[in-house]
Design a protein around this motif. Sequence first.
Motif, short mmCIF file in Angstrom:
data_model
loop_
_atom_site.label_atom_id
_atom_site.label_comp_id
_atom_site.label_asym_id
_atom_site.label_seq_id
_atom_site.Cartn_x
_atom_site.Cartn_y
_atom_site.Cartn_z
N GLY A 191 2.53 5.36 9.43
CA GLY A 191 2.34 5.33 10.88
C GLY A 191 2.74 4.04 11.56
O GLY A 191 3.38 4.07 12.63
N PRO A 192 2.40 2.86 11.01
CA PRO A 192 2.80 1.62 11.68
C PRO A 192 4.31 1.47 11.86
O PRO A 192 4.76 0.91 12.85
CB PRO A 192 2.25 0.52 10.75
CG PRO A 192 1.05 1.16 10.12
CD PRO A 192 1.47 2.60 9.90
N VAL A 193 5.09 1.99 10.92
CA VAL A 193 6.54 1.92 11.05
C VAL A 193 7.01 2.75 12.23
O VAL A 193 7.80 2.30 13.07
CB VAL A 193 7.22 2.38 9.73
CG1 VAL A 193 8.73 2.42 9.89
CG2 VAL A 193 6.80 1.49 8.57
N ALA A 225 0.83 -1.21 0.00
CA ALA A 225 0.00 0.00 0.00
C ALA A 225 0.86 1.26 0.00
O ALA A 225 0.53 2.24 -0.67
CB ALA A 225 -0.94 -0.01 1.21
N GLN A 226 1.96 1.24 0.75
CA GLN A 226 2.85 2.41 0.80
C GLN A 226 3.40 2.74 -0.58
O GLN A 226 3.47 3.91 -0.96
CB GLN A 226 4.03 2.16 1.75
CG GLN A 226 3.75 2.38 3.19
CD GLN A 226 4.97 2.08 4.04
OE1 GLN A 226 5.94 1.48 3.59
NE2 GLN A 226 4.92 2.51 5.29
N MET A 227 3.78 1.72 -1.30
CA MET A 227 4.33 1.95 -2.64
C MET A 227 3.31 2.68 -3.51
O MET A 227 3.64 3.67 -4.16
CB MET A 227 4.71 0.61 -3.29
CG MET A 227 5.17 0.73 -4.73
SD MET A 227 6.87 1.18 -4.89
CE MET A 227 7.66 -0.28 -4.27
N ALA A 283 -1.49 -0.59 14.76
CA ALA A 283 -0.92 -0.56 13.40
C ALA A 283 -1.94 -1.08 12.39
O ALA A 283 -2.05 -0.55 11.28
CB ALA A 283 0.36 -1.39 13.35
N SER A 284 -2.70 -2.08 12.78
CA SER A 284 -3.74 -2.61 11.90
C SER A 284 -4.81 -1.56 11.64
O SER A 284 -5.27 -1.39 10.50
CB SER A 284 -4.35 -3.86 12.53
OG SER A 284 -5.33 -4.40 11.69
N ALA A 294 -1.74 13.11 1.37
CA ALA A 294 -0.85 13.33 2.52
C ALA A 294 -1.35 12.54 3.74
O ALA A 294 -0.56 11.92 4.46
CB ALA A 294 -0.77 14.82 2.85
N ALA A 295 -2.66 12.55 3.96
CA ALA A 295 -3.23 11.82 5.09
C ALA A 295 -3.03 10.31 4.91
O ALA A 295 -2.69 9.60 5.87
CB ALA A 295 -4.71 12.16 5.24
#
Length: 163
Positions: free
Chosen positions: A81-83, A34-36, A102-103, A73-74
Motif C-alpha cells: 500500500g505505501p508504494v 517486510a515485503q520480502m 504509509a506508516s 493476502a491482507a
Amino acid sequence: MTDAGTGRRRGRDETEEERADRMWTELIQEVRVAQMGVQILFGFLLTVVFQPKYEQLSDTDRTIYLITVVLGAAATGALIGPVSLHRLVSGRRVKPQAVRWASRLTLLGLVLLLATTTASLLLILRVATHDGFVPYLVAGVVAWYLLCWFVLPLWTRHRHTAD
C-alpha cells in the motif's frame, strides 16, 4: 531546537518537507524488508493447496490454511500500500500526510504479517506433529515476535524519547 537544561542542540534542523522526505526514505527501506518476508510466505501459502497432502488435511487444518491465506493476502496489500499511496499522491504536495498514512499501513502490515506467520506456524506444526505442545510452542514464538517487533521498540521509544 535546543535542550533547555544543557543548551545543546537536539533533533534535526529540517523543514517539514525535508523531514517527510527523510522519513519516507526510511519507511520505504523498512517496508522492503517486510515485503520480502510476506511475499515469500504468501507465495509458499499459495502453492499448498496444489499439493497432494492438502486433501488429507483435517477440516480444522483446512480452516487454518484458508485463514492464513487471507491474512497473507491482507498483509501483502498493507505492505504494498505505501508504494501505491506514494505513486498516486506524488507531486501533490502532501508528502507529510502520505508519510503518516504509509506508516499506518506499514504498522498494520506488520500486525497482519505477525498473524500470518502465527497461523502458518500453527498449521505447519499441527501437520508435522500431532502433539499437544504445539499451541505452547506457537505461543512462545508469538511472544518472541511481540518482544522483538513491538515491546522492545516501544520500550526504547518511551525510555529514550525526550519529553
